[in-house]
Structure formats: structure tokens, C-alpha cells
Design an enzyme around this catalytic site. Structure first.
Site, mmCIF file in Angstrom:
data_model
loop_
_atom_site.group_PDB
_atom_site.id
_atom_site.type_symbol
_atom_site.label_atom_id
_atom_site.label_comp_id
_atom_site.label_asym_id
_atom_site.label_seq_id
_atom_site.Cartn_x
_atom_site.Cartn_y
_atom_site.Cartn_z
ATOM 1 N N HIS A 142 -27.360 -16.057 25.732
ATOM 2 C CA HIS A 142 -26.252 -15.861 26.664
ATOM 3 C C HIS A 142 -25.467 -17.140 26.940
ATOM 4 O O HIS A 142 -24.482 -17.104 27.654
ATOM 5 C CB HIS A 142 -26.791 -15.306 27.992
ATOM 6 C CG HIS A 142 -27.139 -13.859 27.934
ATOM 7 N ND1 HIS A 142 -27.937 -13.323 26.951
ATOM 8 C CD2 HIS A 142 -26.788 -12.817 28.735
ATOM 9 C CE1 HIS A 142 -28.062 -12.020 27.162
ATOM 10 N NE2 HIS A 142 -27.372 -11.696 28.235
ATOM 11 N N HIS A 172 -4.594 4.051 -3.122
ATOM 12 C CA HIS A 172 -4.555 3.352 -1.830
ATOM 13 C C HIS A 172 -3.611 2.151 -1.867
ATOM 14 O O HIS A 172 -2.938 1.849 -0.887
ATOM 15 C CB HIS A 172 -5.978 2.881 -1.469
ATOM 16 C CG HIS A 172 -6.014 1.821 -0.425
ATOM 17 N ND1 HIS A 172 -6.173 2.097 0.911
ATOM 18 C CD2 HIS A 172 -5.905 0.470 -0.523
ATOM 19 C CE1 HIS A 172 -6.149 0.963 1.590
ATOM 20 N NE2 HIS A 172 -5.994 -0.040 0.748
ATOM 21 N N GLU A 226 -16.901 -4.728 24.929
ATOM 22 C CA GLU A 226 -16.043 -5.914 25.039
ATOM 23 C C GLU A 226 -14.832 -5.833 24.113
ATOM 24 O O GLU A 226 -13.712 -6.187 24.489
ATOM 25 C CB GLU A 226 -16.853 -7.192 24.713
ATOM 26 C CG GLU A 226 -18.002 -7.485 25.662
ATOM 27 C CD GLU A 226 -19.271 -6.694 25.348
ATOM 28 O OE1 GLU A 226 -19.306 -5.992 24.303
ATOM 29 O OE2 GLU A 226 -20.221 -6.752 26.148
ATOM 30 N N HIS A 240 0.850 -1.193 0.000
ATOM 31 C CA HIS A 240 0.000 0.000 0.000
ATOM 32 C C HIS A 240 0.881 1.237 0.000
ATOM 33 O O HIS A 240 1.552 1.531 0.986
ATOM 34 C CB HIS A 240 -0.904 -0.004 1.227
ATOM 35 C CG HIS A 240 -1.768 -1.228 1.306
ATOM 36 N ND1 HIS A 240 -1.307 -2.421 1.805
ATOM 37 C CD2 HIS A 240 -3.050 -1.441 0.922
ATOM 38 C CE1 HIS A 240 -2.276 -3.326 1.737
ATOM 39 N NE2 HIS A 240 -3.346 -2.764 1.205
HETATM 40 C C1 LIG Z 1 -10.913 -4.974 9.854
HETATM 41 C C2 LIG Z 1 -10.422 -4.748 8.464
HETATM 42 N N1 LIG Z 1 -11.308 -4.744 7.460
HETATM 43 C C3 LIG Z 1 -10.895 -4.585 6.199
HETATM 44 C C4 LIG Z 1 -9.580 -4.416 5.907
HETATM 45 C C5 LIG Z 1 -9.101 -4.288 4.474
HETATM 46 N N2 LIG Z 1 -8.673 -2.894 4.226
HETATM 47 C C6 LIG Z 1 -7.397 -2.533 4.282
HETATM 48 S S1 LIG Z 1 -7.158 -0.899 4.015
HETATM 49 C C7 LIG Z 1 -8.809 -0.662 3.754
HETATM 50 C C8 LIG Z 1 -9.343 0.713 3.420
HETATM 51 C C9 LIG Z 1 -8.939 1.662 4.457
HETATM 52 O O1 LIG Z 1 -9.216 2.960 4.078
HETATM 53 P P1 LIG Z 1 -8.435 4.122 4.799
HETATM 54 O O2 LIG Z 1 -8.331 3.852 6.230
HETATM 55 O O3 LIG Z 1 -9.048 5.389 4.372
HETATM 56 O O4 LIG Z 1 -6.976 3.977 4.222
HETATM 57 P P2 LIG Z 1 -6.357 4.730 2.989
HETATM 58 O O5 LIG Z 1 -7.208 4.419 1.794
HETATM 59 O O6 LIG Z 1 -6.368 6.165 3.321
HETATM 60 O O7 LIG Z 1 -4.988 4.155 2.855
HETATM 61 C C10 LIG Z 1 -9.510 -1.848 3.903
HETATM 62 C C11 LIG Z 1 -10.957 -1.999 3.755
HETATM 63 C C12 LIG Z 1 -8.686 -4.412 6.993
HETATM 64 N N3 LIG Z 1 -7.381 -4.268 6.826
HETATM 65 N N4 LIG Z 1 -9.148 -4.552 8.257
#
Ligand SMILES: Cc1ncc(C[n+]2csc(CCOP(=O)(O)OP(=O)(O)O)c2C)c(N)n1
Length: 672
Positions: free
Chosen positions: A476, A265, A414, A35
């Protein structure tokens, strides 16, 4: 974005930030994955933070009073790796950057705690970092109050993206931090309006500054590419008595053809575009090349903290020898020497008195003797204190007015609790435990998995561990949770049968260095089954013979927790009919698995019929029934086959066929 204007406005700053951007581009290109956009967008914020504010010494990544830097947006790992390389962390030479995302490299796709010294926590599952950071900041507050500012006085800085803030756990974390007035917690929001699927507004229109303000935070909004604004905002954040959020308006993949798009991204690997970006930056064109002047300035930034570190040591050395030793013990994660004698004394008293109590109460009885001798424990519950029995007399409540308190009312959160517990453990100098109903491990699971993955010894006090909770009903009553937890690598799942086993389980949990523990505890009373005192910690073997067969051994009953006493009753019934029956208590499968084959064979010899009894689903039990010298046709399971029901516990046990009579009948049907 006018890159030329940025370059000329702050040329020195620009070249330093450029180093992060080009290292990221080159590493991602070499790996052909990763990334790029986030590190490129947040490079300016990171540069100012490290240059002007962060208290750190790359030569001593574990210095207890360092500031913590948490990259919650873990996909932007190259930001962290670049910073570590540029400032001179020994675990992060250039070869590691070149080896980004490759087998054996410390530079994993997402930052992994334990891979390189200096990575504070594992991030990647979005939202976890910001939620960990609340635990880091709580641990810092407690320790500042306990040890004084000369020894502990640092900040926790977090970088979180849109994704982190969309995850539910972030809300739990933000609300808790705001209420607790964690003034040393500073979050940078990478406000770039981009996620993977497109612009943020296709899924979210939350006014983030207002959201943080609503939870009691200090909020500022700045241009995330303006070094002066960044510096001023960090200074203001440090001076405010609330936790701070700095909304940094940034451009994802700044200066690249993919800037401001969701393409930016991910992995930007196009060679021509990469070249064009470097040209626009005025950066050297070679792969992984950083301008000599920028390298020098970064090295100076890395050297800056050595003085503060040395001064800290001078202050630390001025403490009394006893205090120094205690601090070191706590930071080494070592239990006090008195712990085992304390546990032994409790076990002896219990074996003699043989009380009938719920194991959640047993846990409280154990904590009552542990907490006074382990100042590092930080307990809490997700709004079930009276049910989880997690609070003991001497702890005090952690609150903005009482910072030495070691008990945290997490509220109904939690997941936030579990993530904060990870943060405390990672911060160092803290042993965190927290409680909720066993069924709601589901809610905490995201962070519990990371405890196991990172190898941090948090303890989850999960009470109401079966249909034995009765009237609250199937919503539960956990049935599949033991299986789910046991399926998790590096997690010790304890289901103790009585107070003695509970005390033994606690001893193991509190001496564990790299494995989290789950204590599955009952709501209902259980008789003491360990009526003969033994100094030895029997739970440490995972499973052991609680009562052996009299006469010819024809059956082995394997049971955990509340079903051990049922197994003992079934044994009485079977022995009365001349069927020699052994009862094996199996409080911790994982530890039994670790025993020598010869020991396992002694506990589970081949030949006799085997019946397992556990008020959960069968999943996993076949290992002990058919494996380990067992035979399919000579084994049976007494337990749950679906969800529970709402009724008094005794009736449920009868209706679901989890009784001594059912067990005895099953054994007899198998012997025939
Ligand atoms: C819990 C979780 N869900 C999905 C992902 C997959 N994922 C990685 S980055 C991303 C998008 C994140 O967007 P943002 O925080 O705005 O990052 P940017 O595009 O600015 O790098 C997703 C959905 C992940 N890493 N963790």
C-alpha cells in the site's frame, strides 16, 4: 453475406451507409494505414442512429443538450470522421478525410478530443470510451435532476467492440451503470466475432448479453445490418428504465474480400479488392466520391437537429438571468468569483490556529468550504470514502432514487472511477474529483493518462501517499508513483505540506481548465508549516522559500508534503550549529518549471549544498539537485531506495533514514 439483397431491401438506407464504407476504404487506402473493417461493419447502425435518433446539430457541436456519441472502438475512427463530414461538421471538410492520419490533420489515427469540434472524447485505448460514457450518463442524470428536463434531457450512445468488452475497465463501467440505472445510456456492441488475432473464441467465450443482464442492463440482440431492427431496438432501448445494450450481429469489412476475417480488421488497401467492393455496393467509383443523392440525404440528416437546438435556446432563455449566468459559468468551467476569498479565509484561519492534521483531512476541510459554493463538483471514492475524506456534508449521494446527489460510491473500481470522471468533465457542467489510495493510481492509470492527454481538469485525491501510512505495508506504500505521475505530460502533481498548501492546491485544481491534478495526501498528521498568513497562493509558483537561512546560506533543503516539516526540523539542527539553511517547499514541480528563470534562480541559487527530502524514490529529483545551478558533488537525496515495510510510520521513517538527523548529517557531509 448477400450484398445484393441488402441493397435492394432498403436502397436509400443502403446508399447512405455505403458512403461511410467507401469513404473509409478510400481514406485508409490513401493513408496506407488505419482500420477499415469496424466502420464498414457498423455503418448501418450508425446510419440509423444518426438519421432517426441522435439529437445533434453539426453547427453547434457544444450544444449542452445534444446527445453524445462515443466511439469506444476508437480504431474505427473513420466511422466518426465520415459521419461528421457527411452531416456537415465545420471542422470536418472532405480535405480532412483525404488527409486521414497525416501531420496536422484533425483526422488522427484515433479520435482525439479537441482536434475537431464534435469529437466527444479521445478513444483508442480499448474500453475507455464505454467507461467514459458512464460518466457522461451520470453527469446527464445529475443535471437533468438539477436543471429540469427542459434544459437537460439527452442520451449517451456508445459503440463498443469485442476488444472494449474484454478490457477489465468495461466490467467496472458496466456494473456501475447497471447499479445506477443509467437509463439514458445505450451501448451498441459490434458483435462481429473478430479481433486482431483471430475469432473472438480463441480468447473469450463470455456470453455478453448474459453478462450485461447480470449487471442490471436491458439487452437486445439484433441483426446489425437490418435498418428496421436497428431502429426498433433503439426505440425500445430509449423506453427502458435501465441502461441498454444492443448486441448487433455484424460482418466486419462487410462486402469486402476480407469480410469476416481478422484481416478485415485492419487496413484494406488492395486496389482491386477496393474496386470490387465498391462495385458490389453499387457505389460511385471515384476516390472519395459519394453519390449525390446520398450526400443530399446526409446533409438533411445534419440539418434535422437545428430546430431542436433552437427550441432548446428558447427554453434556456426563459430561465431567470441568474440561472442562465450560473449555467453558463459552470459550462465554461469557470470557478465562482467567491472561490478565492473562500480559500483565503480558510488559509487565514488555519495559519492562526496551526492545527496538526493529516493532509487528507486538510483536503476534507477545504472541500467543506468549496462544495457548498460549487454546485458543479461531483465527488466520490473507490470504496475508501472514510480514508480519502472526499465526502462533505451537503453533497448528497448519487443513487437511482436521489439523482441530485453529487457524491458517488464508485465501489472498488479505480479505473472505472477515473474513466467516469473523464466522462463527466467531457460532458460539461461538472467538476469531478475522486479518491483512492495513492498506490492504486496504477489501477486508474489508463484513464488518468487520458485526462492529461485530452486536457480535462479532473482532480485525483490520492491519499496515503508514502510509507507514512505505516502498518498496511509495502503493498500500500507508494514509492515510484510520484515519479510516474510527474513523468506524465500535462498533469499537475501536488504534494502539499499542510492544510494551507492543500487549500492552495485545491484552488489551482478547481480553476484549472486544461490540466488534471493529483493531490498526494498523507494519512499521518502533519504540523502546520505555513503559520504566517499570506493572501497569495504560494503553491501556484510550484516551489517557494518557506524558511530562509539565517547567516551565511550554506544549504538548501528541498522537500515536499510530509517531508517539509522534517526539513524544517533539520534546518533547526543545522542553524543551531551555525549552518545557514534555507527550506524550499516544492508542492508542484510542474508549476515551478513554468516560472520565470529569474524566480527559479531566486529560490534555487547556485552555491549552497542541496539536499532533497521526499519519502519516494529519487527518480526525477536530479533535475533540481544537479540542474538549476546545482552541482552533483554538492547534492544529496534523503528518501526511499526500494519498497517500504509494514510497521508504525515513525519506525519506518527512522529505519529508512528519512529524519531530520539524517538530513542534517547529509548536509554536513556535503559541506566538508
Ligand atoms: C487497451 C488496448 N489494447 C490493445 C489495443 C490494440 N487493438 C486495437 S483494435 C484491437 C482488436 C479489437 O477487436 P474488436 O474490438 O473486436 O475490433 P474489430 O476487430 O471488430 O474492429 C486491438 C487489440 C488497443 N487499441 N487498446
Amino acid at each position: 453475406m448477400d450484398i445484393a439483397a441488402l441493397r435492394t431491401a432498403h436502397p436509400d438506407h443502403w446508399m447512405k451507409a455505403t458512403a461511410i464504407r467507401t469513404l473509409t476504404l478510400d481514406a485508409v487506402a490513401a493513408a496506407n494505414s488505419g482500420h477499415s473493417g469496424m466502420p464498414m461493419g457498423m455503418a448501418d447502425v450508425a446510419t440509423v442512429l444518426f438519421e432517426k435518433h441522435l439529437k445533434f446539430d453539426p453547427k453547434a457541436p457544444e450544444w449542452p443538450d445534444r446527445d453524445r456519441f462515443i466511439l469506444s472502438a476508437g480504431h474505427g475512427s473513420m466511422l466518426l470522421y465520415s459521419l461528421m463530414y457527411l452531416t456537415g461538421y465545420e471542422d470536418m471538410p472532405l480535405e480532412q478525410i483525404k488527409d486521414f492520419r497525416q501531420w496536422g490533420a484533425r483526422t488522427a489515427g484515433h479520435p482525439e478530443f479537441g482536434h475537431a469540434r464534435g469529437i466527444e472524447t479521445t478513444t483508442g485505448p480499448l474500453g475507455q470510451g464505454i467507461a467514459n460514457s458512464v460518466g457522461f450518463a451520470i453527469a446527464e442524470e445529475i443535471q437533468r435532476a438539477t436543471w429540469g428536463k427542459k434544459i437537460i434531457d439527452h442520451h449517451t450512445y456508445v459503440m463498443a467492440g469485442d476488444g472494449c468488452l474484454m478490457e477489465g475497465v468495461s466490467q467496472e463501467a458496466i456494473a456501475l451503470a447497471g447499479m445506477q440505472k443509467l437509463s439514458h445510456l445505450i451501448v451498441f456492441w459490434d458483435n462481429n466475432n473478430i479481433t486482431i488475432d483471430g475469432t473472438v473464441d480463441i480468447a473469450d467465450i463470455t456470453n455478453q448479453p448474459m453478462r450485461f443482464e447480470a449487471s442490471g442492463w436491458h439487452v437486445q440482440s439484433i441483426d446489425g445490418h437490418d435498418p428496421e431492427a436497428i431502429d426498433a431496438a433503439i426505440t425500445a432501448a430509449k423506453n427502458d428504465p435501465r441502461p441498454s445494450m444492443i448486441a448487433c450481429k455484424t460482418h466486419i469489412a462487410l462486402g469486402h474480400a476480407a469480410q469476416d476475417t481478422s484481416k478485415g480488421h485492419g487496413a484494406l488497401t488492395n486496389a482491386d479488392q477496393l474496386k470490387a467492393a465498391k462495385e458490389a455496393y453499387g457505389a460511385p467509383m471515384g476516390d472519395f466520391e459519394v453519390a449525390a443523392d446520398a450526400l443530399k440525404q446526409w446533409a438533411e440528416i445534419g440539418a434535422r437537429g437545428a430546430t431542436a437546438h433552437k427550441e432548446w435556446h428558447d427554453r434556456f432563455n426563459a430561465l431567470s438571468a441568474n440561472k442562465q449566468a450560473e449555467f453558463k459559468r459552470i459550462y465554461a468551467g469557470e470557478a465562482p468569483k467567491r472561490l478565492s476569498a473562500t480559500i483565503r479565509a480558510l488559509k487565514k484561519q488555519i495559519s492562526e490556529g496551526a492545527p496538526s492534521v493529516a493532509t487528507r483531512k486538510s483536503s476534507e476541510m477545504t472541500l467543506e468550504v468549496i462544495n457548498p459554493i460549487m454546485q458543479e463538483t461531483i465527488g466520490g471514492s473507490a470504496d475508501l470514502t472514510g480514508s480519502n475524506n472526499t465526502l462533505t456534508k451537503d453533497m448528497g449521494t448519487f443513487h437511482p432514487d436521489t439523482r441530485k446527489g453529487r457524491y458517488i460510491y464508485y465501489g472498488v473500481r479505480e479505473h472505472g472511477m477515473a474513466a467516469a470522471m473523464n466522462g463527466m468533465a467531457l460532458h460539461g457542467g461538472a467538476r469531478a474529483y475522486g479518491g483512492t489510495f495513492m498506490c492504486f493510481t496504477d489501477y486508474a492509470r489508463g484513464a488518468m493518462r487520458l485526462s492529461a492527454l485530452m486536457g480535462v481538469p479532473t482532480t485525483y485525491v490520492m491519499t496515503h501517499d508514502s510509507i507514512g501510512l505505516g502498518e498496511d505495508g509495502p503493498t500500500h506504500q507508494p514509492v515510484e508513483h510520484l515519479a510516474m505521475l510527474r513523468a506524465t505530460p500535462n498533469m499537475n502533481v501536488f504534494r502539499p505540506a499542510d492544510t494551507v498548501e492543500t487549500a492552495e492546491a485545491w484552488e489551482i485544481a478547481l480553476t484549472s481548465q486544461k490540466t488534471p491534478s493529483v493531490l498526494a495526501l498523507t494519512r499521518q498528521n502533519l504540523p502546520t508549516v505555513r503559520t504566517e498568513h499570506k493572501n497569495k497562493n504560494m503553491v501556484a509558483q510550484g516551489a517557494y522559500v518557506l524558511a530562509d537561512a539565517e547567516g551565511k546560506r550554506q544549504a538548501i533543503l528541498l522537500a515536499t508534503g510530509s517531508e517539509v516539516s522534517i526539513a524544517m526540523e533539520a534546518r533547526d539542527l543545522l542553524q543551531a550549529e551555525g549552518i545557514g539553511t534555507r527550506v524550499v517547499s516544492m508542492p508542484c514541480w510542474e508549476l515551478f518549471e513554468e516560472q520565470e528563470e529569474s524566480y527559479r534562480k531566486r529560490v534555487l541559487p547556485g552555491g549552497p549544498v542541496r539536499v532533497a527530502i521526499e519519502a519516494g524514490i529519487r527518480f526525477g529529483w536530479d533535475r533540481w539537485l544537479f540542474g538549476e545551478r546545482g552541482k552533483r558533488e554538492k547534492s544529496g537525496f534523503i528518501g526511499m531506495h526500494g519498497f517500504g515495510a509494514s510497521a508504525p510510520a515513525e519506525r519506518l521513517y527512522k529505519e529508512f533514514g528519512i529524519t531530520a538527523e539524517d538530513t542534517a548529517a547529509k548536509v554536513k557531509s556535503l559541506i566538508k
